[in-house]
Motif scaffolding. Sequence first.
Motif: not given
Length: 171
Positions: A38-39, A42-43
């Motif tokens: 997810q991290e 997101a980027k």
Amino acid sequence: MKALLVIDMLRDFIDADGALTTGSAGADIVDFIEEKIQEFRAKDFPIIYICDNHKIDDKEFDMFPPHCIAGTEGSEIIERLEPEKEDMIITKRRYSAFFGTDLDLHLREKQIDEIYIVGVCTNICILYTAADARNLGYKVNIYRDGVASFDKEAHNFALKELKITLGCIIL
Ligand code: ZN
């Protein structure tokens, strides 16, 4: 550019009844990997799934029980970490994700020079993939909480080797 490599989070390695299950060690890293995916997503950093995928009579089965045979349920990525359509999936037949695959070419095309690794097994596919990545000049980071093995002692040895001999950053 950074990328996340999710290595061998497949049913035969992670499901409790998988053909070559890592048991609770593998099951315990799923939450962490889900967060990392997810991290990175997101980027907008690429996520690359590396998947063991063997022929029915693969040579590797001289050493290990048959697992991750192409087309079987055991070779599928576990449901909780299911890829999205923009993710890259690379299948492999040996320990290293670079051996006999176009991973290196793909990373270079995307100008990725730093990889972050999660998955199983620390002392097998993680170690030998990281070794090839280092030999090819990539910066390699390993998430301690995102890797596991069915052999705890070998897991600890591999983390040490990854850091001291290969110059990986252990996060
Ligand atoms: Zn295999």
